[in-house]
Motif scaffolding. Structure first.
Motif, PDB file in Angstrom:
ATOM      1  N   LEU A 138       1.025  -1.273   0.119  1.00 55.15           N
ATOM      2  CA  LEU A 138      -0.187  -0.392  -0.466  1.00 55.15           C
ATOM      3  C   LEU A 138       0.396   1.139  -0.060  1.00 55.15           C
ATOM      4  CD1 LEU A 138      -2.867   0.125   0.268  1.00 55.15           C
ATOM      5  CD2 LEU A 138      -2.783   1.107   1.854  1.00 55.15           C
ATOM      6  N   ASP A 139       1.326   1.541  -1.064  1.00 51.85           N
ATOM      7  CA  ASP A 139       2.284   3.012  -1.269  1.00 51.85           C
ATOM      8  C   ASP A 139       0.953   4.558  -1.634  1.00 51.85           C
ATOM      9  OD1 ASP A 139       4.758   3.416  -2.054  1.00 51.85           O
ATOM     10  OD2 ASP A 139       4.294   4.161  -3.757  1.00 51.85           O
ATOM     11  N   GLY A 140       1.481   5.463  -0.780  1.00 56.26           N
ATOM     12  CA  GLY A 140       1.319   6.598  -0.911  1.00 56.26           C
ATOM     13  C   GLY A 140       0.359   6.806   0.363  1.00 56.26           C
ATOM     14  N   LEU A 255       0.139  14.173  -7.453  1.00 56.77           N
ATOM     15  CA  LEU A 255      -0.577  12.692  -6.471  1.00 56.77           C
ATOM     16  C   LEU A 255      -0.256  12.744  -4.889  1.00 56.77           C
ATOM     17  CD1 LEU A 255      -3.721  11.454  -6.287  1.00 56.77           C
ATOM     18  CD2 LEU A 255      -2.603   9.613  -7.296  1.00 56.77           C
ATOM     19  N   GLY A 256       0.546  12.797  -4.998  1.00 59.24           N
ATOM     20  CA  GLY A 256       1.550  11.947  -3.817  1.00 59.24           C
ATOM     21  C   GLY A 256       1.468  10.721  -3.343  1.00 59.24           C
ATOM     22  N   ALA A 257       1.604   9.649  -4.535  1.00 58.52           N
ATOM     23  CA  ALA A 257       1.269   8.689  -4.514  1.00 58.52           C
ATOM     24  C   ALA A 257       1.940   8.006  -6.225  1.00 58.52           C
ATOM     25  CB  ALA A 257       0.382   7.727  -4.529  1.00 58.52           C
ATOM     26  N   LEU A 258       3.215   7.336  -5.540  1.00 56.02           N
ATOM     27  CA  LEU A 258       3.533   6.952  -7.009  1.00 56.02           C
ATOM     28  C   LEU A 258       3.109   6.140  -8.093  1.00 56.02           C
ATOM     29  CD1 LEU A 258       6.541   6.814  -8.569  1.00 56.02           C
ATOM     30  CD2 LEU A 258       7.043   4.486  -7.303  1.00 56.02           C
TER      31      LEU A 258
END
Ligand code: FDP
Length: 352
Positions: A138-140, A255-258
């Protein structure tokens, strides 16, 4: 024609015309599993990789479910734990990690896994396994409490089948596949070694369907830049200069989530970057080695970018896929996207 197009199915069903019934049009798109079976058949491969992908699919669907219901059921908050990166662990991080490990274990085909959420490697089937899997379930995390897009990122490498396995850490160029689920938007992108990057969308039966071959757009007017603009004064001087001089040429999105940001880069072309932080007013907050993790973030998107005709480099101009990790949780700076842009950055970095 590719194997993706050959198996595309459209069925039209019409009810008896004399009863005045409406005509129903039912489009059945090719599923990811059918696509993968064709792929394995075409390249004379075993079904082991299908078993692995089935597990990752099941994990992604469960993570998607828990994420979608998270706000309602109250599990989008934090636990009391801190992970190997020194970051506060969220409930969803733990849920996603446990789900993924469960499914990987059941395949019996994974030697060991590396997860962002575990300090040590996780042995699964060291005797009989065939793959190494590196993942961030769960990245971001900054998006989690808002229920906004996050990513489930993974890369897979194969054990040495020709001789004794030495269990070395794999560089991205040794991955056989890398992919990302953008959760909860229902998109899945996977790159298969020397066979392209493909995007799928989730349908009403929770199947990922309709393979679309991704190639980074060559149309410069489409290109987007993506980076944390608030950090620009902390970047190396040359990089900051390049940004000041060039950013107006491109649309800016972050967005700040890769996974979400790279999803856009892959669609529109341009570049996502997370440069090294070297000029922070508080030197303790510098990150000369970058922020993103090599094995389950940077190498994953780099692998997809290269299969889509792009490229990815670190702060030294080294190709991300050539970096042999020294540790499972190694960090790196990252510039990934359309090759003309990463080439431009490479020249800028060379003058540093
Ligand atoms: P996050 O810290 O919110 O988990 O490496 C994780 C990551 O998100 C990436 O997904 C994202 O691209 C990047 O870090 C965002 O970092 P900033 O908050 O510094 O912009």
């Amino acid at each position: 024609m590719t194997y993706a197009e050959e198996t595309f199915i459209v069925i039209r069903v019409s009810e008896a015309q004399n009863m005045g019934a409406t005509e129903f049009v039912m489009d059945f798109e090719q599923t990811f599993m059918s696509f993968l079976l064709r792929h394995q058949e075409r390249y004379n491969r075993t079904y082991n990789f299908i078993v692995l992908m089935d597990a990752l699919m099941s994990a992604a669907k469960h993570i998607q479910y828990y994420y979608l219901t998270g706000a309602l059921k109250g599990h989008l908050g934090f636990t009391d734990n801190v992970n190997v990166q020194g970051e506060d662990v969220m409930q969803m991080d733990e849920i996603a990690h446990e789900i993924t490990i469960h499914y990987l274990r059941t395949t019996e085909r994974v030697i060991h896994a590396v997860s962002e959420e575990a300090a040590e490697i996780i042995p699964l089937n060291e005797e009989g396994g065939r793959y190494f899997v590196y993942f961030d379930p769960l990245d971001g995390s900054s998006n989690v409490s808002h229920g906004l897009p996050v990513g489930f990122l993974f890369g897979a490498a194969k054990r040495n089948l020709d001789g004794p396995e030495d269990f070395h850490l794999r560089a991205g160029k040794d991955y056989i596949a890398a992919g990302m689920f953008v959760i909860p938007t229902g998109t899945f992108t996977i790159a298969l070694k020397d066979a392209g990057a493909w995007r799928f969308h989730i349908d009403e039966t929770m199947n990922y369907v309709k393979p679309i071959r991704m190639m980074l757009s060559e149309k410069k007017s489409d290109w987007e830049l993506s980076f944390n603009s608030a950090n620009r004064y902390t970047f190396a001087h040359n990089i900051r200069e390049w940004i000041d001089k060039n950013e107006q040429r491109y649309t800016f999105r972050y967005l700040g989530a890769l996974a979400g940001d790279f999803h856009r880069t892959l669609t529109k072309g341009g570049m996502f970057m997370y440069p090294a932080i070297v000029n922070h007013p508080n030197p303790n907050k510098n990150r000369p080695d970058g922020k993103l993790r090599l094995m389950y973030e940077a190498s994953v998107v780099a692998f997809m970018a290269e299969e889509a005709g792009g490229h990815a480099i670190d702060e030294h101009g080294t190709s991300i896929l050539d970096i042999v990790p020294k540790g499972h949780h190694q960090r790196t700076a990252l510039y990934v996207g359309s090759k003309p842009l990463t080439d431009e950055i490479m020249e800028v970095l060379a003058k540093k």
